[in-house]
Design a protein around this motif. Sequence first.
Motif, PDB file in Angstrom:
ATOM      1  N   TRP A 190       0.829  -1.204   0.000  1.00  0.00           N
ATOM      2  CA  TRP A 190       0.000   0.000   0.000  1.00  0.00           C
ATOM      3  C   TRP A 190       0.869   1.261   0.000  1.00  0.00           C
ATOM      4  CZ3 TRP A 190      -5.061   1.156  -0.666  1.00  0.00           C
ATOM      5  CH2 TRP A 190      -5.505   2.426  -0.274  1.00  0.00           C
ATOM      6  N   VAL A 191       1.947   1.234   0.760  1.00  0.00           N
ATOM      7  CA  VAL A 191       2.865   2.380   0.807  1.00  0.00           C
ATOM      8  C   VAL A 191       3.403   2.678  -0.592  1.00  0.00           C
ATOM      9  CG1 VAL A 191       5.133   3.137   1.628  1.00  0.00           C
ATOM     10  CG2 VAL A 191       3.493   2.155   3.239  1.00  0.00           C
ATOM     11  N   ASP A 192       3.826   1.648  -1.313  1.00  0.00           N
ATOM     12  CA  ASP A 192       4.344   1.856  -2.667  1.00  0.00           C
ATOM     13  C   ASP A 192       3.237   2.307  -3.620  1.00  0.00           C
ATOM     14  OD1 ASP A 192       6.648   1.452  -4.638  1.00  0.00           O
ATOM     15  OD2 ASP A 192       5.058   0.240  -5.551  1.00  0.00           O
ATOM     16  N   PHE A 193       2.054   1.723  -3.473  1.00  0.00           N
ATOM     17  CA  PHE A 193       0.900   2.111  -4.287  1.00  0.00           C
ATOM     18  C   PHE A 193       0.585   3.588  -4.108  1.00  0.00           C
ATOM     19  CE2 PHE A 193      -3.857   2.515  -4.048  1.00  0.00           C
ATOM     20  CZ  PHE A 193      -4.122   2.467  -5.412  1.00  0.00           C
ATOM     21  N   MET A 194       0.541   4.038  -2.851  1.00  0.00           N
ATOM     22  CA  MET A 194       0.217   5.440  -2.583  1.00  0.00           C
ATOM     23  C   MET A 194       1.338   6.373  -3.046  1.00  0.00           C
ATOM     24  SD  MET A 194      -2.795   5.822  -1.558  1.00  0.00           S
ATOM     25  CE  MET A 194      -2.487   7.568  -1.360  1.00  0.00           C
ATOM     26  N   ALA A 195       2.596   5.968  -2.858  1.00  0.00           N
ATOM     27  CA  ALA A 195       3.701   6.817  -3.309  1.00  0.00           C
ATOM     28  C   ALA A 195       3.655   7.001  -4.826  1.00  0.00           C
ATOM     29  CB  ALA A 195       5.037   6.213  -2.885  1.00  0.00           C
ATOM     30  N   TYR A 196       3.289   5.940  -5.540  1.00  0.00           N
ATOM     31  CA  TYR A 196       3.172   6.048  -6.994  1.00  0.00           C
ATOM     32  C   TYR A 196       1.997   6.945  -7.373  1.00  0.00           C
ATOM     33  CZ  TYR A 196       2.620   4.780 -11.894  1.00  0.00           C
ATOM     34  OH  TYR A 196       2.487   4.840 -13.259  1.00  0.00           O
ATOM     35  N   ARG A 197       0.880   6.810  -6.677  1.00  0.00           N
ATOM     36  CA  ARG A 197      -0.275   7.656  -6.973  1.00  0.00           C
ATOM     37  C   ARG A 197       0.032   9.136  -6.681  1.00  0.00           C
ATOM     38  NH1 ARG A 197      -6.219   5.490  -5.826  1.00  0.00           N
ATOM     39  NH2 ARG A 197      -6.371   5.132  -8.066  1.00  0.00           N
ATOM     40  N   SER A 222       9.482  17.413   0.508  1.00  0.00           N
ATOM     41  CA  SER A 222       9.246  16.280   1.396  1.00  0.00           C
ATOM     42  C   SER A 222      10.577  15.898   2.040  1.00  0.00           C
ATOM     43  CB  SER A 222       8.642  15.098   0.623  1.00  0.00           C
ATOM     44  OG  SER A 222       8.166  14.108   1.527  1.00  0.00           O
ATOM     45  N   GLY A 223      10.642  14.686   2.599  1.00  0.00           N
ATOM     46  CA  GLY A 223      11.877  14.233   3.229  1.00  0.00           C
ATOM     47  C   GLY A 223      12.846  13.645   2.226  1.00  0.00           C
ATOM     48  N   PRO A 230       8.766   7.053   2.299  1.00  0.00           N
ATOM     49  CA  PRO A 230       7.449   6.764   1.722  1.00  0.00           C
ATOM     50  C   PRO A 230       6.419   6.379   2.784  1.00  0.00           C
ATOM     51  CG  PRO A 230       9.180   5.733   0.427  1.00  0.00           C
ATOM     52  CD  PRO A 230       9.819   6.232   1.682  1.00  0.00           C
ATOM     53  N   LYS A 231       6.871   5.678   3.828  1.00  0.00           N
ATOM     54  CA  LYS A 231       5.947   5.255   4.876  1.00  0.00           C
ATOM     55  C   LYS A 231       5.582   6.404   5.803  1.00  0.00           C
ATOM     56  CE  LYS A 231       5.433   1.814   8.564  1.00  0.00           C
ATOM     57  NZ  LYS A 231       6.059   0.655   9.250  1.00  0.00           N
ATOM     58  N   ARG A 232       6.535   7.295   6.058  1.00  0.00           N
ATOM     59  CA  ARG A 232       6.284   8.380   7.005  1.00  0.00           C
ATOM     60  C   ARG A 232       5.672   9.605   6.334  1.00  0.00           C
ATOM     61  NH1 ARG A 232      10.809  11.159  11.053  1.00  0.00           N
ATOM     62  NH2 ARG A 232       9.320  12.415  12.240  1.00  0.00           N
TER      63      ARG A 232
END
Length: 410
Positions: A190-197, A222-223, A230-232
Amino acid sequence: VTEPPQTIPVRVLPPLDGRQPKKIVWQLWGSFFGNMNNHAMREATLETASQCGVNDLVAGDLWTTENGPRYGIQHTMGVNFQAWSLNMRPYLQQHPDQRLINEQGDHDEGYLCTTRLLGDAWHAVEAALREKIDTVRAHTLDYDYEYSPLDGPHSCYCPRCLAAFRDHARLDAETKLDPVRIRDQHEQQWVDFMAYRVAQIFRRFRETIDRLAPGTKFSVYSGYQTPENPKRYGVDWNHVGRLQACDRAGCGYGRPAEAIPDTIAGLKGIPVLFGALMRPYKTSDTIPPTPLSKARLLRRALDSTGGVLIYSRLPLDGRSWYAMAETTRLIAAYEDLFLSGERTALEGYDKAQVQVLRGEDTCLVCVMNGSSGERNLRRTLPIEAGGGHEFYSGRRVTAGETVTCTLPPG
């Protein structure tokens, strides 16, 4: 109760003698600059900033756009999906089926479903963006993105978004999905999915801004590129770089040396500004400010590929303004070298303390004391670099000369 009189020593610093770089961005986050109702104070602030080499100010009002260029300062305005920025509430009142479903399973009145946002509902974002651009006419629009992918402004758990996640993660059609199962069983996917979106959203911003206002840039903050970012904070610069999703990037939070090359590599040529975070930056904190130092600023400039950002204006005192001016004077004099020079170490020294910049006909040896104590350094200059001079003193040096210097903290 009354405070007894005190005698406080005041040290008057030399006049500011900074230079505004032509290509490298020296950005100052304005801290409510757009809310100042005293225009004389605004003018004085712009004048001081320009004397320190600042060429980009983050604010948010038309006055800054119109008056900043008189001081050589471009205006950057933040945008996000809050009601005071890109207000989606009126559109969602008319299209309630397009509301984002959050982690608690509730419809959000201010955020669009991300699948619709990336699809047929983007026209609503474009309309709000057009209004913002026409009203303020900023030179750069910036999306400061620091949100958890589990409950951020684009973390939608509606059937459309869950189906998109199932495809992205290559899950079986029978796999049951909801916020709890995603957090417990599929969090990394999900983290990778959201980062891509999120990177796709950035790309839509860049393309739309370029179409609505050619020449206006889009930047993202961002950081640094770390496994945790990506998670934070919801951003993976590798996705941003692959999509070339912004014109400029910015990172802060100290100097994680191991993450710097990963950030630059992930961005794939997108210039990045590395930040110096002032403390305290909260208006409620009453501790004394920690001033910027020349060593810290020069280190950030040497690390970056696009410039330096200072967050933020409120804690700056004379020491910080002076440190900026002294650093930008050096950077502006050797701007091409800072942009494209080869960065190497000087044998026997930590490159965090001694960094060599090499160009076709110029070699710059940068010596920095980032510690809290005095540092004595004795180093032999590269003989192949030939003779030259010390930038700040003007003293001549010869090829291969052994130079001894004492550097105070910073």
